[in-house]
Design a protein around this motif. Structure first.
Motif, PDB file in Angstrom:
ATOM      1  N   GLY A  48      -2.683 -38.722   4.132  1.00 28.18           N
ATOM      2  CA  GLY A  48      -3.248 -39.912   4.749  1.00 28.18           C
ATOM      3  C   GLY A  48      -2.148 -40.820   5.262  1.00 28.18           C
ATOM      4  O   GLY A  48      -0.958 -40.596   5.015  1.00 28.18           O
ATOM      5  N   VAL A  49      -2.526 -41.852   5.984  1.00 30.29           N
ATOM      6  CA  VAL A  49      -1.554 -42.792   6.534  1.00 30.29           C
ATOM      7  C   VAL A  49      -0.962 -43.632   5.403  1.00 30.29           C
ATOM      8  O   VAL A  49      -1.683 -44.155   4.557  1.00 30.29           O
ATOM      9  CB  VAL A  49      -2.218 -43.708   7.582  1.00 30.29           C
ATOM     10  N   THR A  50       0.355 -43.747   5.394  1.00 30.94           N
ATOM     11  CA  THR A  50       1.030 -44.532   4.357  1.00 30.94           C
ATOM     12  C   THR A  50       1.808 -45.714   4.928  1.00 30.94           C
ATOM     13  O   THR A  50       2.336 -46.526   4.161  1.00 30.94           O
ATOM     14  CB  THR A  50       2.001 -43.660   3.549  1.00 30.94           C
ATOM     15  N   ARG A  51       1.870 -45.814   6.265  1.00 33.33           N
ATOM     16  CA  ARG A  51       2.612 -46.947   6.843  1.00 33.33           C
ATOM     17  C   ARG A  51       2.236 -47.163   8.305  1.00 33.33           C
ATOM     18  O   ARG A  51       2.125 -46.209   9.076  1.00 33.33           O
ATOM     19  CB  ARG A  51       4.107 -46.705   6.717  1.00 33.33           C
ATOM     20  N   HIS A  52       2.029 -48.430   8.652  1.00 36.63           N
ATOM     21  CA  HIS A  52       1.923 -48.880  10.039  1.00 36.63           C
ATOM     22  C   HIS A  52       3.068 -49.852  10.271  1.00 36.63           C
ATOM     23  O   HIS A  52       3.411 -50.643   9.393  1.00 36.63           O
ATOM     24  CB  HIS A  52       0.607 -49.610  10.305  1.00 36.63           C
ATOM     25  N   SER A  53       3.650 -49.843  11.474  1.00 37.21           N
ATOM     26  CA  SER A  53       4.746 -50.758  11.763  1.00 37.21           C
ATOM     27  C   SER A  53       4.702 -51.198  13.218  1.00 37.21           C
ATOM     28  O   SER A  53       4.538 -50.369  14.120  1.00 37.21           O
ATOM     29  CB  SER A  53       6.096 -50.078  11.472  1.00 37.21           C
ATOM     30  N   TYR A  76       3.131 -52.567   7.266  1.00 38.70           N
ATOM     31  CA  TYR A  76       2.024 -52.527   6.311  1.00 38.70           C
ATOM     32  C   TYR A  76       2.087 -51.158   5.649  1.00 38.70           C
ATOM     33  O   TYR A  76       1.764 -50.142   6.270  1.00 38.70           O
ATOM     34  CB  TYR A  76       0.697 -52.738   7.031  1.00 38.70           C
ATOM     35  N   SER A  77       2.558 -51.117   4.401  1.00 35.72           N
ATOM     36  CA  SER A  77       2.851 -49.831   3.774  1.00 35.72           C
ATOM     37  C   SER A  77       2.090 -49.644   2.467  1.00 35.72           C
ATOM     38  O   SER A  77       1.730 -50.608   1.785  1.00 35.72           O
ATOM     39  CB  SER A  77       4.357 -49.694   3.513  1.00 35.72           C
ATOM     40  N   ARG A  78       1.881 -48.404   2.129  1.00 33.40           N
ATOM     41  CA  ARG A  78       1.126 -48.022   0.930  1.00 33.40           C
ATOM     42  C   ARG A  78       2.066 -47.391  -0.082  1.00 33.40           C
ATOM     43  O   ARG A  78       2.824 -46.483   0.236  1.00 33.40           O
ATOM     44  CB  ARG A  78       0.019 -47.037   1.304  1.00 33.40           C
ATOM     45  N   SER A  79       2.021 -47.890  -1.315  1.00 34.37           N
ATOM     46  CA  SER A  79       2.770 -47.290  -2.417  1.00 34.37           C
ATOM     47  C   SER A  79       1.851 -46.362  -3.191  1.00 34.37           C
ATOM     48  O   SER A  79       0.690 -46.710  -3.462  1.00 34.37           O
ATOM     49  CB  SER A  79       3.321 -48.370  -3.351  1.00 34.37           C
ATOM     50  N   ASN A  80       2.348 -45.189  -3.548  1.00 32.27           N
ATOM     51  CA  ASN A  80       1.529 -44.214  -4.260  1.00 32.27           C
ATOM     52  C   ASN A  80       1.285 -44.639  -5.710  1.00 32.27           C
ATOM     53  O   ASN A  80       1.982 -45.502  -6.245  1.00 32.27           O
ATOM     54  CB  ASN A  80       2.212 -42.843  -4.248  1.00 32.27           C
ATOM     55  N   TRP A  81       0.288 -44.033  -6.301  1.00 30.64           N
ATOM     56  CA  TRP A  81       0.012 -44.285  -7.710  1.00 30.64           C
ATOM     57  C   TRP A  81       1.232 -43.884  -8.548  1.00 30.64           C
ATOM     58  O   TRP A  81       2.059 -43.086  -8.141  1.00 30.64           O
ATOM     59  CB  TRP A  81      -1.219 -43.512  -8.162  1.00 30.64           C
ATOM     60  N   GLU A  82       1.306 -44.448  -9.723  1.00 25.90           N
ATOM     61  CA  GLU A  82       2.467 -44.225 -10.589  1.00 25.90           C
ATOM     62  C   GLU A  82       2.010 -44.072 -12.032  1.00 25.90           C
ATOM     63  O   GLU A  82       1.138 -44.793 -12.499  1.00 25.90           O
ATOM     64  CB  GLU A  82       3.434 -45.401 -10.459  1.00 25.90           C
TER      65      GLU A  82
END
Length: 276
Positions: A48-53, A76-82
């Motif tokens: 899936g999309v993880t970043r728009h810039s 606008y970025s997405r950090s994965n689960w941890e």
């Protein structure tokens, strides 16, 4: 080659697909131009999309071989689960790593970032080769946000010899809000690139190496970036580029051991010709 890249990516910690559309336009003053662009990244094994810039900048050619510039990027970025492992601790906070007691599951989240960039770039022609060096400073502000954290706790069941037989869940799962504070990072990024001008050919291959130095940690190299690919001059105004990238380490964009294929489209002076 594509099969080899695919095989490496399949066994990588992460791999992705990047795309970028940009435009560069001379502003009527010799050597001065503006850049606008949008890029989209699909990391996390292209799930899936993880970043728009959105990017905007100005650059000015001091001489034929020396350029300076400044830019701003909204990211606008997405950090994965941890998953964070938890162990027994005494009253003084000392951790006993032999006594596992569960883990925290931190859900993925989106975050706004504001990045300010300044750079200087020089190049030199070596016959049909061109060697360039770019020194870039970037200041990134990551806005605060919240996500959900689930706490999974377990009790150990021991045998007569004191060995762990199994772990039994301890009560219900605890859920709480996890606050991600505002972060500020400052980096220096040095990039060396070598390109080759093939005679009577619109395709120019290139390779590059880039390092990312953390200014908050005595210029520690947080990440190394390697790239290989080519630029295709479709027309004077339309350029396409295809590159393979490998990021080793964890830098400002939190890409850890990432393999990516990047496809970009660039329009050069679409409105009027550059002033000579």
């Amino acid at each position: 080659m594509l099969l080899a890249v695919g095989a490496v990516a399949a066994n990588a910690e992460d791999y992705g697909l990047w795309s970028e559309v940009s435009m560069s336009q001379n502003l009527g003053v010799k050597g001065l131009s503006a850049d606008l662009g949008y890029d989209l990244r699909m990391n996390n094994h292209i799930k899936g999309v993880t970043r728009h810039s959105l990017n905007a900048g100005l650059d000015y050619s001091l001489t034929r071989n020396l350029k300076v510039g400044a830019a701003y990027s909204y990211i606008y970025s997405r950090s994965n689960w941890e998953r964070v492992e938890k162990y027994d601790e005494d009253d003084e906070g000392n951790v006993d790593y032999n006594k596992w007691r569960g883990y925290n599951y931190i859900h993925s989240f989106w975050r706004n970032k504001h990045r300010f960039i300044g750079y200087i770039k020089g190049d030199i022609d070596l016959g049909r080769f061109n060697l360039s060096l770019r020194e870039r400073y970037q200041h990134t502000i990551s806005s605060s946000t919240t996500t959900q954290k689930d706490k999974y706790r377990f009790n150990a069941v021991y045998d007569e010899n004191g060995e762990v037989l199994e772990y039994v869940p301890k009560g219900d799962i605890e859920t709480e809000t996890d606050y991600k504070r505002c972060k500020i990072k400052d980096y220096l990024r040095q990039k060396v690139e070598l390109s080759y001008n093939i005679r009577h050919c619109p395709i120019t291959p290139d390779v590059s190496v880039e390092m990312e130095n953390d200014l908050h940690n005595t210029l520690h190299i947080d990440e190394m970036r390697y790239a290989a690919g080519a630029d295709w001059k479709v027309t004077k105004k339309v350029h396409l580029a295809l590159h393979y990238r490998f990021h080793n380490g964890r830098g400002d964009d939190e890409d850890s051991n990432l393999h990516a294929v990047e496809l970009s489209v660039k329009l050069k002076n679409p409105f009027w010709k550059a002033k000579k």
